[in-house]
Scaffold this motif. Structure first.
Motif, mmCIF file in Angstrom:
data_model
loop_
_atom_site.group_PDB
_atom_site.id
_atom_site.type_symbol
_atom_site.label_atom_id
_atom_site.label_comp_id
_atom_site.label_asym_id
_atom_site.label_seq_id
_atom_site.Cartn_x
_atom_site.Cartn_y
_atom_site.Cartn_z
ATOM 1 N N VAL A 1 0.849 -1.189 0.000
ATOM 2 C CA VAL A 1 0.000 0.000 0.000
ATOM 3 C C VAL A 1 0.888 1.244 0.000
ATOM 4 O O VAL A 1 1.767 1.398 0.848
ATOM 5 C CB VAL A 1 -0.962 0.019 1.202
ATOM 6 N N TYR A 2 0.684 2.084 -1.003
ATOM 7 C CA TYR A 2 1.377 3.372 -1.083
ATOM 8 C C TYR A 2 0.358 4.501 -0.934
ATOM 9 O O TYR A 2 -0.785 4.371 -1.401
ATOM 10 C CB TYR A 2 2.062 3.553 -2.441
ATOM 11 N N ILE A 3 0.806 5.590 -0.344
ATOM 12 C CA ILE A 3 -0.029 6.786 -0.273
ATOM 13 C C ILE A 3 0.391 7.700 -1.426
ATOM 14 O O ILE A 3 1.572 7.981 -1.600
ATOM 15 C CB ILE A 3 0.128 7.485 1.084
ATOM 16 N N VAL A 4 -0.594 8.080 -2.233
ATOM 17 C CA VAL A 4 -0.334 8.970 -3.358
ATOM 18 C C VAL A 4 -0.895 10.327 -2.947
ATOM 19 O O VAL A 4 -2.109 10.515 -2.848
ATOM 20 C CB VAL A 4 -1.015 8.444 -4.642
ATOM 21 N N TYR A 5 0.006 11.228 -2.628
ATOM 22 C CA TYR A 5 -0.403 12.480 -1.989
ATOM 23 C C TYR A 5 -0.501 13.596 -3.020
ATOM 24 O O TYR A 5 0.422 13.805 -3.810
ATOM 25 C CB TYR A 5 0.614 12.814 -0.891
ATOM 26 N N MET A 6 -1.636 14.280 -3.034
ATOM 27 C CA MET A 6 -1.877 15.305 -4.046
ATOM 28 C C MET A 6 -2.179 16.677 -3.445
ATOM 29 O O MET A 6 -2.655 17.581 -4.155
ATOM 30 C CB MET A 6 -3.010 14.843 -4.973
ATOM 31 N N GLY A 7 -1.910 16.820 -2.138
ATOM 32 C CA GLY A 7 -2.021 18.139 -1.515
ATOM 33 C C GLY A 7 -3.435 18.652 -1.374
ATOM 34 O O GLY A 7 -4.354 17.897 -1.086
ATOM 35 N N SER A 8 -3.605 19.943 -1.606
ATOM 36 C CA SER A 8 -4.916 20.569 -1.379
ATOM 37 C C SER A 8 -5.891 20.231 -2.483
ATOM 38 O O SER A 8 -5.500 19.962 -3.618
ATOM 39 C CB SER A 8 -4.773 22.081 -1.322
ATOM 40 N N LEU A 9 -7.156 20.302 -2.148
ATOM 41 C CA LEU A 9 -8.203 20.160 -3.158
ATOM 42 C C LEU A 9 -8.288 21.483 -3.906
ATOM 43 O O LEU A 9 -8.042 22.536 -3.322
ATOM 44 C CB LEU A 9 -9.538 19.863 -2.471
ATOM 45 N N PRO A 10 -8.628 21.436 -5.174
ATOM 46 C CA PRO A 10 -8.751 22.707 -5.896
ATOM 47 C C PRO A 10 -9.854 23.552 -5.251
ATOM 48 O O PRO A 10 -10.843 23.015 -4.768
ATOM 49 C CB PRO A 10 -9.161 22.295 -7.305
ATOM 50 N N THR A 11 -9.620 24.859 -5.182
ATOM 51 C CA THR A 11 -10.690 25.733 -4.671
ATOM 52 C C THR A 11 -11.735 25.828 -5.763
ATOM 53 O O THR A 11 -11.497 25.425 -6.901
ATOM 54 C CB THR A 11 -10.137 27.127 -4.323
ATOM 55 N N GLU A 12 -12.868 26.392 -5.414
ATOM 56 C CA GLU A 12 -13.996 26.380 -6.360
ATOM 57 C C GLU A 12 -13.617 26.919 -7.733
ATOM 58 O O GLU A 12 -13.071 27.999 -7.857
ATOM 59 C CB GLU A 12 -15.152 27.191 -5.772
ATOM 60 N N THR A 13 -13.863 26.110 -8.705
ATOM 61 C CA THR A 13 -13.598 26.546 -10.077
ATOM 62 C C THR A 13 -14.880 26.354 -10.865
ATOM 63 O O THR A 13 -15.833 25.768 -10.357
ATOM 64 C CB THR A 13 -12.492 25.694 -10.725
ATOM 65 N N SER A 14 -14.866 26.825 -12.080
ATOM 66 C CA SER A 14 -16.089 26.689 -12.868
ATOM 67 C C SER A 14 -16.342 25.223 -13.239
ATOM 68 O O SER A 14 -17.472 24.761 -13.282
ATOM 69 C CB SER A 14 -15.997 27.554 -14.125
ATOM 70 N N GLU A 15 -15.223 24.477 -13.467
ATOM 71 C CA GLU A 15 -15.442 23.072 -13.824
ATOM 72 C C GLU A 15 -15.727 22.269 -12.559
ATOM 73 O O GLU A 15 -15.257 22.607 -11.485
ATOM 74 C CB GLU A 15 -14.211 22.439 -14.462
ATOM 75 N N ILE A 16 -16.446 21.205 -12.748
ATOM 76 C CA ILE A 16 -16.707 20.338 -11.609
ATOM 77 C C ILE A 16 -15.543 19.355 -11.498
ATOM 78 O O ILE A 16 -15.206 18.667 -12.463
ATOM 79 C CB ILE A 16 -18.048 19.597 -11.782
ATOM 80 N N TYR A 17 -14.908 19.348 -10.328
ATOM 81 C CA TYR A 17 -13.768 18.452 -10.131
ATOM 82 C C TYR A 17 -14.219 17.266 -9.304
ATOM 83 O O TYR A 17 -14.786 17.431 -8.225
ATOM 84 C CB TYR A 17 -12.646 19.198 -9.407
ATOM 85 N N SER A 18 -13.979 16.064 -9.783
ATOM 86 C CA SER A 18 -14.301 14.884 -9.002
ATOM 87 C C SER A 18 -12.996 14.198 -8.606
ATOM 88 O O SER A 18 -12.309 13.631 -9.449
ATOM 89 C CB SER A 18 -15.171 13.920 -9.810
ATOM 90 N N PRO A 19 -12.634 14.280 -7.328
ATOM 91 C CA PRO A 19 -11.387 13.643 -6.907
ATOM 92 C C PRO A 19 -11.386 12.160 -7.254
ATOM 93 O O PRO A 19 -10.401 11.634 -7.782
ATOM 94 C CB PRO A 19 -11.361 13.852 -5.386
ATOM 95 N N THR A 20 -12.509 11.494 -7.020
ATOM 96 C CA THR A 20 -12.557 10.052 -7.226
ATOM 97 C C THR A 20 -12.230 9.682 -8.667
ATOM 98 O O THR A 20 -11.419 8.779 -8.915
ATOM 99 C CB THR A 20 -13.950 9.517 -6.836
ATOM 100 N N SER A 21 -12.820 10.401 -9.644
ATOM 101 C CA SER A 21 -12.523 9.994 -11.017
ATOM 102 C C SER A 21 -11.096 10.385 -11.406
ATOM 103 O O SER A 21 -10.449 9.671 -12.176
ATOM 104 C CB SER A 21 -13.561 10.524 -12.007
ATOM 105 N N HIS A 22 -10.614 11.495 -10.831
ATOM 106 C CA HIS A 22 -9.223 11.867 -11.090
ATOM 107 C C HIS A 22 -8.284 10.761 -10.579
ATOM 108 O O HIS A 22 -7.377 10.311 -11.281
ATOM 109 C CB HIS A 22 -8.908 13.205 -10.408
ATOM 110 N N HIS A 23 -8.542 10.289 -9.337
ATOM 111 C CA HIS A 23 -7.705 9.225 -8.747
ATOM 112 C C HIS A 23 -7.729 7.974 -9.629
ATOM 113 O O HIS A 23 -6.699 7.381 -9.933
ATOM 114 C CB HIS A 23 -8.196 8.863 -7.343
#
Ligand code: NAG
Ligand code: NAG
Ligand code: NAG
Ligand code: NAG
Ligand code: NAG
Ligand code: NAG
Ligand code: NAG
Length: 736
Positions: A34-56
């Protein structure tokens, strides 16, 4: 009896099953870890909808090949307070992921381990203390541990209203877990069990110590009878189960618990667990998770570890965490051995068994030896003894290792006598037991040698006052800090020896088998027990000062703590701040500290940048301040100070600090810095006058002297006093 046998058989089966299971898993998953893949902060509100789960998933799919493998390999998802995920990967896959856009670091998920109530009266927080009931009821303590037993009286919600409106968490406690208005949230992050119910006992004990209700008539079979309670009995508890029934806690799960606890809206986070040894902040889930907590105004308390008394064993080292050592309280559990010649030897043990009505034969390990030499048999190494021969006898071991007690109990020994080098911690045993110090053990041996038929009996244990307290527990991990050595660790100390607190009635009080007793309260020791005392005290302080930063609360607890003793080495007491930090906490004084040493997130960022640590691996959204002056560890505005001085040469060293007035607006403080050793301490200016609340003033501490001997530490202090408040900072001078 039958129950006992069933228990043992099922225990053995469970162990066998688990090991078969792990073999099966490892052959299937070949080299995946098991590795931790660290991506820091979540993007602040942007016009596009960001889905962390699908990005991961899409990142993962790129390296593992297809969607199915990606979703199978993902273990945890961090998407509420920060961004990232944990997945089962090969080393090659981990390396590929580390190069992807948006990925800040990839590191293996480490394994952490878990490392009570008169103790509150002892440190001066009686049940009658002045409280701020409304705010206390709105305070939420997040407990990252082995879960809790939700039906304990300590967590009943009698008299509690609905959770505070700021609470954004939920009750996802899984099987057999019902939340209530006291236990307002529950989540679990263990792979083997689908519940937040405590299968170990550890989490129930720590959560009730921090914030359990007052429960009268709590005792361990009548021992230590009294009212068990937490520091802030009206506050709410949120449970994050990160440790399994074997007290093993995965870093990937701990980071997920931080992600949730921060977003859920807890006020304080407590973790009575840690790594076996200190590691760099950027690969330590606890350091990373607690950095985010600090950024969100949440103070994190963590146990120092139980690897003392050796130096440099403290595993909780991040400066934004409040690290807690353990000390004794003024109550001790004694157990007596009466020899056939009427001599009574007093030792320690939490021994609730009735006095044996008649004498039993005493047998030293070498009398029941199987295959080993005499020396090993006397130490009672399990492989050396023929346990069949201990039935009905009292087994004597020249060793403090408690594991032999389990086997002796299973084989119907009538008792066990151990030798404990540091007789400061009494343990619960599954049979009558006494742990003797070296002197008493010698006396036992001379009796044993003087007669052909040595006999004795063990009497029911008692509790007696302990006038030596508070003393640092021998097991408590010591500084110096191996990662940032010029930042003093541990920070403070609190009761952690022989603490009575709530316990699940379906977990035996000693866990290695041979114990069919069931209890609602158990006596346990460890920095695991001292840590929730400090979390509770921090919550108490916060009820009076809801707007205080984590560093202000931490400073208040540190500068009002008092120096204690350490008796693990004789002689010169210098340098023992590495045992107890600023000393034993005083919650009432901490609620009104006068001045605080504040450290902002930017200060920590600047320190990490100055140390050359890649800040983005800890806080993805931070960048190193341009043009800021680099600072050293010693220069961080910490409430304790470390000076490094050259050996055998004259030296003159200066550090500066800034204090913030949180007491009366018009206050004047005078510095007191009288050296305990042969150095000169000068504080400039000597007087600090404040005109308003939140006003800041800086000062310098200069230490000069010469002839420092190699290996000798000096303990000094600087104390600010306005006649009402005493604001104390310990100083250690280290030979360089
Ligand atoms: C504990 O103390 C209370 C009050 O002093 C007493 O009523 C009760 O019987 C005691 N319980 C035990 C188990 O000793
Ligand atoms: C211990 O004693 C019990 C009850 O007398 C007996 O059933 C059991 O077999 C004994 N255990 C061993 C290992 O001798
Ligand atoms: C008891 O006898 C053993 C040898 O049988 C010896 O090693 C030990 O020192 C003796 N202890 C005392 C206190 O007389
Ligand atoms: C501060 O320290 C970092 C890391 O050691 C170094 O890269 C940087 O150049 C230093 N900055 C200044 C202004 O000295
Ligand atoms: C990142 O930092 C910037 C500047 O400090 C801030 O405006 C922004 O809100 C931060 N983003 C997050 C997600 O914290
Ligand atoms: C503070 O002291 C000054 C001078 O001693 C006085 O004029 C002022 O009213 C005081 N302020 C407060 C808030 O007590
Ligand atoms: C301390 O200061 C005094 C007075 O300035 C001086 O005489 C003495 O030598 C100093 N001691 C040390 C150890 O530097």
């Amino acid at each position: 009896m039958a129950k006992d046998t069933i228990f043992r058989v099922s225990y053995i089966l469970a162990v066998v099953f688990l090991s078969i299971n792990s073999i099966a898993c490892s052959s299937q998953d070949d080299d995946r870890k098991v590795y931790i893949v660290y991506m820091g902060s979540l993007p602040t509100e942007t016009s596009e909808i960001y889905s962390p789960t699908s990005h991961h998933l899409s990142l993962l799919q790129d390296v593992v090949g297809d969607e199915r493998s990606a979703s199978v390999s993902i273990v945890r998802s961090y998407k509420r307070s920060f961004n990232g995920f944990a997945a089962k990967l090969t080393k090659q896959e981990a390396e590929k992921l580390a190069k992807k856009d948006g990925v800040l670091s990839v590191f293996p998920s480490q394994t952490y381990h878990v490392q009570t109530t008169k103790s509150w009266d002892y440190i001066g927080l009686p049940n009658t203390v002045k409280r701020n009931p409304t705010v206390e009821g709105n305070t939420i303590i997040g407990v990252l541990d082995s879960g809790v037993y939700p039906n304990s009286e300590s967590f009943s919600d009698k008299g509690f209203g609905p959770p505070p409106s700021k609470w954004k968490g939920s009750c996802n406690g899984g099987t057999n877990f019902a939340c209530n208005n006291k236990l307002i949230g529950a989540r679990y992050y263990v792979s083997t069990e689908d519940t937040a119910v405590d299968a170990s006992g550890h989490g129930t004990h720590t959560a009730s110590t921090a914030a359990g209700n007052a429960v009268e008539g709590a005792s361990f079979f009548g021992l230590a009878n009294g009212t068990a309670r937490g520091a802030v009995p009206s506050s709410r508890i949120a449970i994050y189960r990160v440790c399994d029934s074997q007290d093993i806690c995965a870093g990937a799960g701990i980071l997920a618990a931080f992600d949730d606890a921060i977003a859920d809206g807890v006020d304080i986070i407590t973790l009575s667990l840690g790594g076996r040894r200190p590691t760099s902040f950027d690969v330590d889930s606890i350091a990373i998770g607690s950095f985010h907590a600090m950024s969100n105004g949440i103070l994190v308390t963590q146990s120092a570890g139980n690897s003392g008394p050796n130096l440099q064993t403290v595993a909780s080292v991040a400066p934004w965490v409040l690290t807690v050592a353990a000390n004794t309280i003024d109550r001790k559990f004694i157990s007596k051995l009466e020899l056939n010649d009427r001599t009574v030897l007093t030792g320690i043990a939490v021994n609730s068994f009735p006095s044996s009505p008649s004498n039993s034969a005493l047998v030293f390990g070498d009398q029941v030896a199987k295959s080993c030499n005499e020396g090993s048999a006397r130490l009672c190494f399990a492989r050396c003894l023929d346990m069949q021969k201990v039935s009905g006898k009292i087994l004597i071991c020249q060793n403090g290792d408690r594991s032999v007690a389990t086997a002796a109990a299973v084989f119907n020994a009538s008792g066990v006598i151990l030798m404990q080098d540091f007789p400061d911690t009494a343990f619960v045993f599954p049979l009558p037991a006494v742990a003797l110090d070296n002197t008493a053990f010698e006396k036992l041996m001379s009796y044993y040698n003087s007669t052909r038929n040595p006999q004795g009996r063990i009497l029911k244990g008692e509790t007696v006052p302990d006038s030596a307290a508070p003393v640092t527990a021998s097991f408590s991990s010591r500084g110096p800090n191996a990662v940032t050595p010029d930042i003093m660790k541990p920070d403070v100390s609190a009761p952690g020896v022989d603490i009575l607190a709530a316990y699940p009635p379906d977990v035996p009080p000693t866990k290695e088998g041979g114990d069919d007793r069931r209890v609602k309260f158990n006596v346990i020791s460890g920095t695991s027990m001292s840590c929730p005392h400090v979390a509770g005290a921090a919550a108490y302080v916060k009820t009076f000062h809801p707007d205080w930063s984590p560093s202000a609360i931490k400073s208040a607890l540190m500068t009002t703590a008092s120096k204690i003793r350490d008796i693990t080495t004789e002689g010169d007491p210098s340098g023992f701040e590495f045992s107890y930090g600023s000393g034993q906490i005083n919650p009432i004084k901490a609620a009104d500290p006068g001045l605080v040493y504040e450290i902002t997130k930017d200060d920590y960022v600047n320190l990490l940048c100055s140390l050359g640590i890649n800040i983005r691996r800890i806080d993805g959204n931070s960048t190193c301040p341009k043009g800021a002056k680099n600072i050293t560890e010693a220069e961080l505005n910490y409430p304790s100070l470390i000076f490094k001085a050259p050996v055998s040469k004259p030296f003159k060293l200066v550090l500066s600090r800034t204090v913030t007035n949180v007491g009366p607006p018009n206050s004047t403080y005078k510095a007191k810095a009288v050296s305990a050793s042969n150095v000169n301490i000068t504080v400039v200016p000597e007087i600090l006058s404040f005109k308003s609340i939140h006003e800041k003033k800086s000062f310098t501490v200069e230490i000069s002297g010469s002839g420092l001997k190699s290996g000798t530490l000096l303990s000094e202090e600087v104390l600010w006093s306005d006649g009402i408040h005493s604001v104390r900072s310990p100083i250690i001078v280290l030979p360089n």
